[in-house]
Write a protein that holds these residues in place. Sequence first.
Motif, PDB file in Angstrom:
ATOM      1  N   GLY A   1      -0.257  -7.301 -19.696  1.00  0.00           N
ATOM      2  CA  GLY A   1       0.223  -6.146 -20.431  1.00  0.00           C
ATOM      3  C   GLY A   1      -0.112  -4.793 -19.828  1.00  0.00           C
ATOM      4  O   GLY A   1       0.191  -3.760 -20.440  1.00  0.00           O
ATOM      5  N   ARG A   2      -0.688  -4.743 -18.652  1.00  0.00           N
ATOM      6  CA  ARG A   2      -0.936  -3.441 -18.021  1.00  0.00           C
ATOM      7  C   ARG A   2      -0.695  -3.523 -16.521  1.00  0.00           C
ATOM      8  O   ARG A   2      -0.760  -4.604 -15.921  1.00  0.00           O
ATOM      9  N   LEU A   3      -0.408  -2.361 -15.941  1.00  0.00           N
ATOM     10  CA  LEU A   3      -0.190  -2.280 -14.501  1.00  0.00           C
ATOM     11  C   LEU A   3      -1.508  -2.021 -13.794  1.00  0.00           C
ATOM     12  O   LEU A   3      -2.324  -1.206 -14.242  1.00  0.00           O
ATOM     13  N   ARG A   4      -1.687  -2.699 -12.676  1.00  0.00           N
ATOM     14  CA  ARG A   4      -2.909  -2.520 -11.884  1.00  0.00           C
ATOM     15  C   ARG A   4      -2.541  -2.153 -10.457  1.00  0.00           C
ATOM     16  O   ARG A   4      -1.633  -2.748  -9.860  1.00  0.00           O
ATOM     17  N   ARG A   5      -3.235  -1.174  -9.903  1.00  0.00           N
ATOM     18  CA  ARG A   5      -3.004  -0.753  -8.519  1.00  0.00           C
ATOM     19  C   ARG A   5      -3.886  -1.590  -7.598  1.00  0.00           C
ATOM     20  O   ARG A   5      -5.102  -1.632  -7.758  1.00  0.00           O
ATOM     21  N   ASN A   6      -3.246  -2.204  -6.595  1.00  0.00           N
ATOM     22  CA  ASN A   6      -3.974  -2.985  -5.601  1.00  0.00           C
ATOM     23  C   ASN A   6      -3.963  -2.247  -4.261  1.00  0.00           C
ATOM     24  O   ASN A   6      -2.986  -1.587  -3.912  1.00  0.00           O
ATOM     25  N   ILE A   7      -5.029  -2.377  -3.518  1.00  0.00           N
ATOM     26  CA  ILE A   7      -5.141  -1.735  -2.210  1.00  0.00           C
ATOM     27  C   ILE A   7      -5.656  -2.739  -1.196  1.00  0.00           C
ATOM     28  O   ILE A   7      -6.616  -3.475  -1.461  1.00  0.00           O
ATOM     29  N   THR A   8      -4.976  -2.808  -0.035  1.00  0.00           N
ATOM     30  CA  THR A   8      -5.321  -3.789   0.997  1.00  0.00           C
ATOM     31  C   THR A   8      -5.149  -3.167   2.377  1.00  0.00           C
ATOM     32  O   THR A   8      -4.169  -2.460   2.623  1.00  0.00           O
ATOM     33  N   VAL A   9      -6.087  -3.433   3.259  1.00  0.00           N
ATOM     34  CA  VAL A   9      -5.941  -3.052   4.667  1.00  0.00           C
ATOM     35  C   VAL A   9      -5.309  -4.236   5.383  1.00  0.00           C
ATOM     36  O   VAL A   9      -5.967  -5.247   5.629  1.00  0.00           O
ATOM     37  N   VAL A  10      -4.028  -4.155   5.698  1.00  0.00           N
ATOM     38  CA  VAL A  10      -3.326  -5.301   6.281  1.00  0.00           C
ATOM     39  C   VAL A  10      -3.342  -5.282   7.806  1.00  0.00           C
ATOM     40  O   VAL A  10      -2.974  -6.266   8.456  1.00  0.00           O
TER      41      VAL A  10
END
Length: 478
Positions: A437-446
């Motif tokens: 029920g909520r949006l989450r910001r993901n961060i990745t060094v690809v």
Amino acid sequence: MTKRKVLKPVPTGIPGLDEILRGGLPPANLYLLQGAPGAGKTTAALQFLRAGVALGERCIYVSLSQTAVELELIAASHGWTLEGIRVEELSASDSATAAGDQTIFQTVELRLDETRLAIEKAIEEHKPSRLVYDSLLEIRLITGDAPRFRRELIAFKAFLAKRNVVALLLDTQHGEIANGEEIEGIPHGVIRFDQTLEDYGSLRRRVEVCKMRGVPIADGYHDMAIREGQGVVVFPRILPGHAIETGKPELIKSGVEALDAMFGGGQESGTTTLVIGQPGTGKSTMASLYATAALKRGESVAVFLFEERLETFFRRSEGLGMDLRKYHEKGLLIVEDFNPNEISPGEFAQVVQAIVKTAQTRVVVIDSFTGYLNSLPQRNMAVRDIQALLKYLARSGVLTILIVAQHGLLGQNVGVDVDVSFLGDTVLLLRIAEHDGRLRRNITVVKKRHGPHDLFVHELFINASGISVVPYNPLPET
């Protein structure tokens, strides 16, 4: 054995063109300036003569196609005058004979002889160091055939050479050889002004020095523009080798310890970071974060905006506790707000290069690269140009942050139809994921070419208290 004296190049009055020519035109020679009507030939010719007047040289404008009044109007449109320039108004088509006998119509030979003698007389009287001949079209019309036209040019070239005159001949004909003329072999150099008009948008101008004997020119096309008060302005392509190499790369930190740890302690100077993500993932915020950290260390930062307004940029940063406005007022932060439809890749590269040189900038942000590319008619060419700029910045020890948007609110495709992934030494991927029920910001060094980096997915929090990065843990199921 005596050494031959090396003569200084003759400045053209257009600094960017002089850079392409490695200083200017070789002295005491004849040059051809080609271009369609409206390409900027007359304006460039006036700049050439005005540069000579500024050096104390005698200059003459021989006009077979425009009146002195028309030339004065062109000069006045840029805030210039023709002071110090002698204008010789001639007519190559209908000049009358002195005696008025013969017939009503003059023969071709007579008209050609009278025109030639009038020009030579003006040169002998004024003894100029610089001369503009405008234009070859009129001489081409009265000569009638290519061999005679070539002979006239060769004879005129010899006449000028004996008097050490640097001459600029204007011509509307260029590209393909017409009527077997092949006149490009006669002058010492050939410069072409080119202009194209797309289906929508402003006119695109460029210049090519397609021939210059004895000069290692920067060949190929270079962007140019005609600006009020400046005249013709040329933007030479960036050559990465001209940058001054810096020493050992340094780690540039963001001020957020967990984020720096993802990059193995920080990002390296002299590299390019692509920040890729959907709208709302925090791409511009990440760029502002690194800019703020650099400014707090007393380093100079440059931000180039193609989508966001300057005031919006400041307010967004202030809402996250990053007061960038005060650094801008002090001159430590340089922000340029561009209209993408009114700037060419060459001009943009020159602006960036000038700022990095003068302000000794350590961090450069381009926001967004997607908007910049989408405004250009030939985006593949723009990618090549930006690659040269990024190499220049890398050699200068600058950390460059390139913002690249993705299609759609939750889309996964990069918002340009050309490959840009190779531009980045580091790629930081930001995503939005929906969970419970909520949006989450993901961060990745690809990707990170230099040194180790974290391969895990982390969660990015952006709020009024600042920015934080924590290990990603799925929410417990209820």
